[in-house]
Design a protein around this motif. Structure first.
Motif, PDB file in Angstrom:
ATOM      1  N   THR A 155     -13.608   2.638   8.060  1.00  0.00           N
ATOM      2  CA  THR A 155     -13.118   3.546   7.020  1.00  0.00           C
ATOM      3  C   THR A 155     -14.229   4.402   6.420  1.00  0.00           C
ATOM      4  O   THR A 155     -13.954   5.325   5.660  1.00  0.00           O
ATOM      5  N   GLU A 156     -15.494   4.114   6.772  1.00  0.00           N
ATOM      6  CA  GLU A 156     -16.614   4.968   6.383  1.00  0.00           C
ATOM      7  C   GLU A 156     -17.528   5.143   7.591  1.00  0.00           C
ATOM      8  O   GLU A 156     -17.898   4.160   8.239  1.00  0.00           O
ATOM      9  N   LEU A 157     -17.877   6.390   7.890  1.00  0.00           N
ATOM     10  CA  LEU A 157     -18.749   6.697   9.024  1.00  0.00           C
ATOM     11  C   LEU A 157     -20.134   7.077   8.515  1.00  0.00           C
ATOM     12  O   LEU A 157     -20.283   7.654   7.428  1.00  0.00           O
ATOM     13  N   TRP A 158     -21.141   6.803   9.349  1.00  0.00           N
ATOM     14  CA  TRP A 158     -22.533   6.993   8.945  1.00  0.00           C
ATOM     15  C   TRP A 158     -23.256   7.963   9.876  1.00  0.00           C
ATOM     16  O   TRP A 158     -22.994   8.018  11.072  1.00  0.00           O
TER      17      TRP A 158
ATOM     18  N   VAL B 179     -16.587   6.067  17.780  1.00  0.00           N
ATOM     19  CA  VAL B 179     -17.057   7.014  16.759  1.00  0.00           C
ATOM     20  C   VAL B 179     -17.917   6.327  15.709  1.00  0.00           C
ATOM     21  O   VAL B 179     -18.462   6.989  14.820  1.00  0.00           O
ATOM     22  N   ASN B 180     -18.066   4.995  15.792  1.00  0.00           N
ATOM     23  CA  ASN B 180     -18.689   4.231  14.711  1.00  0.00           C
ATOM     24  C   ASN B 180     -19.993   3.586  15.149  1.00  0.00           C
ATOM     25  O   ASN B 180     -20.432   2.607  14.545  1.00  0.00           O
ATOM     26  N   HIS B 181     -20.638   4.143  16.190  1.00  0.00           N
ATOM     27  CA  HIS B 181     -21.825   3.501  16.752  1.00  0.00           C
ATOM     28  C   HIS B 181     -22.935   3.337  15.714  1.00  0.00           C
ATOM     29  O   HIS B 181     -23.546   2.264  15.604  1.00  0.00           O
TER      30      HIS B 181
ATOM     31  N   GLU C 130     -14.156  16.089  21.404  1.00  0.00           N
ATOM     32  CA  GLU C 130     -12.885  15.816  22.060  1.00  0.00           C
ATOM     33  C   GLU C 130     -12.089  14.749  21.312  1.00  0.00           C
ATOM     34  O   GLU C 130     -12.549  13.617  21.154  1.00  0.00           O
ATOM     35  N   PHE C 131     -10.910  15.121  20.835  1.00  0.00           N
ATOM     36  CA  PHE C 131      -9.959  14.170  20.268  1.00  0.00           C
ATOM     37  C   PHE C 131     -10.601  13.262  19.219  1.00  0.00           C
ATOM     38  O   PHE C 131     -10.355  12.052  19.198  1.00  0.00           O
ATOM     39  N   PHE C 132     -11.403  13.841  18.339  1.00  0.00           N
ATOM     40  CA  PHE C 132     -12.132  12.981  17.398  1.00  0.00           C
ATOM     41  C   PHE C 132     -11.185  12.210  16.486  1.00  0.00           C
ATOM     42  O   PHE C 132     -11.365  10.999  16.285  1.00  0.00           O
ATOM     43  N   ALA C 133     -10.198  12.885  15.935  1.00  0.00           N
ATOM     44  CA  ALA C 133      -9.270  12.202  15.027  1.00  0.00           C
ATOM     45  C   ALA C 133      -8.534  11.072  15.738  1.00  0.00           C
ATOM     46  O   ALA C 133      -8.341   9.979  15.181  1.00  0.00           O
ATOM     47  N   GLN C 134      -8.140  11.317  16.979  1.00  0.00           N
ATOM     48  CA  GLN C 134      -7.435  10.283  17.746  1.00  0.00           C
ATOM     49  C   GLN C 134      -8.367   9.131  18.109  1.00  0.00           C
ATOM     50  O   GLN C 134      -7.958   7.963  18.111  1.00  0.00           O
ATOM     51  N   ARG C 135      -9.633   9.456  18.404  1.00  0.00           N
ATOM     52  CA  ARG C 135     -10.585   8.382  18.723  1.00  0.00           C
ATOM     53  C   ARG C 135     -10.927   7.564  17.474  1.00  0.00           C
ATOM     54  O   ARG C 135     -11.163   6.350  17.572  1.00  0.00           O
ATOM     55  N   LEU C 136     -10.941   8.205  16.317  1.00  0.00           N
ATOM     56  CA  LEU C 136     -11.110   7.459  15.069  1.00  0.00           C
ATOM     57  C   LEU C 136      -9.944   6.496  14.864  1.00  0.00           C
ATOM     58  O   LEU C 136     -10.143   5.328  14.485  1.00  0.00           O
TER      59      LEU C 136
END
Length: 420
Positions: free
Chosen positions: A141-144, A109-111, A57-63
């Motif tokens: 700016t980088e996700l893991w 999104v960055n947990h 759901e709304f991943f880009a917006q949550r990022l």
């Protein structure tokens, strides 16, 4: 109200708290006010969006929201200031997570970067690794992704078969990981691989930082019974990473991996419980509205759920206060408590909802009507998704069976389970 802006990254939150009367209440008020002011406009529609089972759901917006949090000083609160954090106390971190959950703010999104890898690099990483990766976790700016589980090594991490061989100035990696959360949306993966030929169990493992955007990596999403795909298979076929991107020494992977898992069940669990309480309140409201609360069995299950939530809260608080002797046992108890409670809540929710919970909602997906014969175009109802996805709660992050074995063997000193 405080005369300084607590969202300013130049403010060391721990130092501020040590010199400010009524700091806890002032901090809570600052967080509440910031969330009220900023979960508005384009961000207002993100309230309650995302999270396990709903990561699509709304991943880009949550990022974008996470990056807004970062720019406003609200990421990596507990990290030391010298590593880009805010030096927040445990009390402040608890307050932030609870206020965030009460505001029904979107799932982060960055947990994996902020709560797991970042603290691990601060504890075990080299200065060069910290300088390279920590700023990009702070500013999102980088996700893991987490490369632990394998087809033959689910919760049994010591059975890892993925290999990595040092070839000059790089590691060459071969193998497969599975149930890798959000790998299809991440740029990097921390990978446990076997780096000593002939080694077995926890010996000979290493902890590597691997870029996912390369020819030797294939990420294949796994469609779940919810119709969504936040878990993935990840295949490494002569994938490479720099020789310097090993955390700890070769063979130290087990120690580093276990250190990371201790960070996994920290203060964010209290914020998680605020979300659980909201879900339970909604189930109780539904029970009152449709009259099912008059059923003695339903009423009894609702009361047990209330008690279970209170037990979770008490356990989390005494764990964070250091009142439990075994940190390993505490983490396992915490996982068992919330996973089983949440699974049971999913079952209770559909029992309260009754027959309507068996029917897909009439809402459309991507402009097309719901059609259970086409799983890619079915949008589940809230309670249907809760029921289905919470089946995974008792498996991912260490299955119930593994958690009970840890408690039995490492805390109670019982004999090890027989292995084939």
């Amino acid at each position: 109200m405080t005369t300084i802006n607590l969202a300013d990254r130049a403010v060391d939150l721990g130092e501020w708290a040590a010199t400010t009367p009524d700091a806890a209440n002032l901090f809570a008020q600052a967080v509440r006010e910031w969330l009220a002011d900023n979960l508005a406009g384009d961000f207002a529609s993100l309230r309650g969006r995302g999270g396990p089972g709903s990561e699509h759901e709304f991943f880009a917006q949550r990022l974008e929201w996470d990056r807004h949090l970062a720019a406003s000083g609200w990421t990596c609160l507990g990290w030391p200031v010298e590593h880009g954090g805010r030096g927040a106390t445990i009390e402040q971190r608890i307050i932030f997570h609870q206020e965030y959950a009460r505001a029904n703010a979107p799932a982060r999104v960055n947990h994996l970067g902020e709560e797991l890898l970042g603290p691990t690099l601060i504890e075990y990483g080299t200065p060069e690794q910290q300088e390279r990766f920590l700023p990009h976790i702070v500013n999102v700016t980088e996700l893991w992704a987490q490369g632990y589980s394998e087809p033959g090594a689910g919760s049994d991490l010591a059975a890892v078969a993925t290999t990595a061989a040092l070839d000059g100035d790089r590691w060459t990696i071969n193998g497969q990981k599975i149930w890798t959360s959000l790998a299809h949306l991440s740029q990097w993966c921390f990978v446990i691989a076997r780096t000593e030929k002939g080694s077995s169990r926890h010996k000979g493992l290493s902890f590597l930082l691997v870029p996912l955007d390369q020819p030797g990596v294939t990420v294949r999403p796994i469609q779940q019974i919810t119709g969504t795909s936040e878990f993935n298979e990840v295949f490494f076929d002569d994938a490479v990473t720099d020789a310097s991107l090993i955390v700890g020494e070769p063979g130290d992977g087990w120690k580093v991996a276990m250190g990371l898992l201790q960070f996994e069940r920290g203060v964010s669990t209290l914020g998680q419980q605020v979300g659980f309480a909201r879900e339970l309140d909604q189930v109780i409201e539904l029970a009152r509205a449709n009259g099912s609360i008059d059923d003695p069995e339903i009423a009894s299950r609702l009361r047990r759920a209330k008690v279970g939530l209170a037990v979770m809260d008490a356990n989390a608080r005494r764990t964070l206060a250091g009142d439990i002797v075994s940190a390993t046992g505490a983490a396992s108890v915490t996982k068992l408590l919330w996973a089983n409670w949440h699974r049971d809540l999913g079952e209770l929710a559909v029992a309260v909802a009754g027959a309507p919970s068996l029917i897909a909602p009439s809402a459309t997906t991507e402009g097309r009507p719901n059609d259970i014969s086409d799983p890619e175009h079915v949008e589940l109802g809230e309670w249907q998704r809760l029921l289905l996805f919470t089946r995974a709660d008792t498996i991912y992050g260490g299955s119930n069976e593994v958690q009970r074995n840890i408690i039995a063997e490492r805390v109670l000193g019982l004999p090890r389970e027989a292995r084939p």
